[in-house]
Write a protein that holds these residues in place. Structure first.
Motif, PDB file in Angstrom:
ATOM      1  N   HIS A   1       1.014  -1.170  -0.026  1.00 39.90           N
ATOM      2  CA  HIS A   1      -0.103  -0.154  -0.162  1.00 39.90           C
ATOM      3  C   HIS A   1       0.801   0.912  -0.125  1.00 39.90           C
ATOM      4  O   HIS A   1       1.947   1.389   0.733  1.00 39.90           O
TER       5      HIS A   1
ATOM      6  N   ARG B   1       0.599   3.985   1.513  1.00 39.78           N
ATOM      7  CA  ARG B   1       0.662   4.614   2.633  1.00 39.78           C
ATOM      8  C   ARG B   1       1.714   3.856   3.512  1.00 39.78           C
ATOM      9  O   ARG B   1       2.515   4.591   4.258  1.00 39.78           O
TER      10      ARG B   1
ATOM     11  N   GLN C   1       2.845  13.208   2.711  1.00 42.49           N
ATOM     12  CA  GLN C   1       2.219  13.430   1.427  1.00 42.49           C
ATOM     13  C   GLN C   1       2.923  14.736   0.790  1.00 42.49           C
ATOM     14  O   GLN C   1       2.762  14.593  -0.485  1.00 42.49           O
TER      15      GLN C   1
ATOM     16  N   SER D   1      -3.657  12.900  -0.710  1.00 42.66           N
ATOM     17  CA  SER D   1      -4.643  12.507   0.350  1.00 42.66           C
ATOM     18  C   SER D   1      -5.617  11.918  -0.181  1.00 42.66           C
ATOM     19  O   SER D   1      -6.163  10.894   0.311  1.00 42.66           O
ATOM     20  N   HIS D   2      -6.407  12.484  -1.150  1.00 44.09           N
ATOM     21  CA  HIS D   2      -7.450  11.880  -1.855  1.00 44.09           C
ATOM     22  C   HIS D   2      -7.084  10.465  -2.273  1.00 44.09           C
ATOM     23  O   HIS D   2      -8.095   9.516  -2.428  1.00 44.09           O
ATOM     24  N   TRP D   3      -5.812  10.205  -2.928  1.00 46.98           N
ATOM     25  CA  TRP D   3      -5.499   8.976  -3.395  1.00 46.98           C
ATOM     26  C   TRP D   3      -5.338   7.929  -2.217  1.00 46.98           C
ATOM     27  O   TRP D   3      -5.954   6.917  -2.297  1.00 46.98           O
ATOM     28  N   LEU D   4      -5.066   8.205  -1.037  1.00 45.56           N
ATOM     29  CA  LEU D   4      -4.748   7.224   0.222  1.00 45.56           C
ATOM     30  C   LEU D   4      -6.209   7.092   0.765  1.00 45.56           C
ATOM     31  O   LEU D   4      -6.387   6.207   1.119  1.00 45.56           O
ATOM     32  N   GLN D   5      -7.159   8.203   0.718  1.00 49.16           N
ATOM     33  CA  GLN D   5      -8.430   7.894   1.308  1.00 49.16           C
ATOM     34  C   GLN D   5      -9.196   7.136   0.249  1.00 49.16           C
ATOM     35  O   GLN D   5     -10.397   6.548   0.442  1.00 49.16           O
ATOM     36  N   GLY D   6      -8.766   6.736  -0.942  1.00 53.69           N
ATOM     37  CA  GLY D   6      -9.686   6.027  -2.023  1.00 53.69           C
ATOM     38  C   GLY D   6     -10.833   6.967  -2.731  1.00 53.69           C
ATOM     39  O   GLY D   6     -11.510   6.320  -3.337  1.00 53.69           O
ATOM     40  N   SER D   7     -10.678   8.288  -2.446  1.00 56.50           N
ATOM     41  CA  SER D   7     -11.733   9.116  -3.158  1.00 56.50           C
ATOM     42  C   SER D   7     -11.343   9.560  -4.618  1.00 56.50           C
ATOM     43  O   SER D   7     -12.206  10.137  -5.165  1.00 56.50           O
ATOM     44  N   ARG D   8     -10.182   9.498  -4.812  1.00 56.43           N
ATOM     45  CA  ARG D   8      -9.847   9.753  -6.273  1.00 56.43           C
ATOM     46  C   ARG D   8      -8.737   8.695  -6.916  1.00 56.43           C
ATOM     47  O   ARG D   8      -8.073   8.038  -6.163  1.00 56.43           O
TER      48      ARG D   8
ATOM     49  N   SER E   1      -8.352   2.975  -5.066  1.00 56.32           N
ATOM     50  CA  SER E   1      -9.635   3.580  -5.261  1.00 56.32           C
ATOM     51  C   SER E   1     -10.919   2.716  -5.263  1.00 56.32           C
ATOM     52  O   SER E   1     -11.912   2.872  -5.567  1.00 56.32           O
TER      53      SER E   1
END
Length: 102
Positions: free
Chosen positions: A2, A4, A14, A31-38, A65
């Motif tokens: 992963h 992260r 980041q 940050s969006h990549w790591l959260q899976g939102s993008r 994602s």
């Protein structure tokens, strides 16, 4: 691995990862990549695999994602793999010519 986990193991923030990419991107995008939102775009994915020395793979980046490869319990198909890409060319049987989508 992963992304992260790689960042943690290598002490990369980041912000630092964002600056290593060419062109540099925002920390928020990482940050969006790591959260899976993008999703990670192809250009960035190529660089991330290189930056991490291959420790983070394309598959790892796709999974950020939530993309998962669907398992097909009927594989292998006796007639060959069916075409299920609804956005691509229309396939019927392997013996028949392909028809382009309208």
């Amino acid at each position: 691995m992963h992304l992260r986990d790689w960042m943690k193991q290598n002490g990369v923030t980041q912000q630092e990862l964002a600056r290593r990419l060419r062109p540099p991107i925002s920390q928020a995008k990482v940050s969006h990549w790591l959260q899976g939102s993008r999703r990670v775009d192809l250009h960035s994915a190529l660089q991330l695999v290189e930056i991490t020395g291959g420790a983070v793979t394309f598959k790892d980046l796709a999974e950020l994602s939530g993309h998962r490869q669907a398992r097909d319990p009927a594989w292998p198909h006796p007639q060959g793999r069916p075409c299920i890409d609804v956005a691509g060319p229309v396939c019927v049987a392997q013996d028949e010519p392909r028809k382009e989508a309208a």
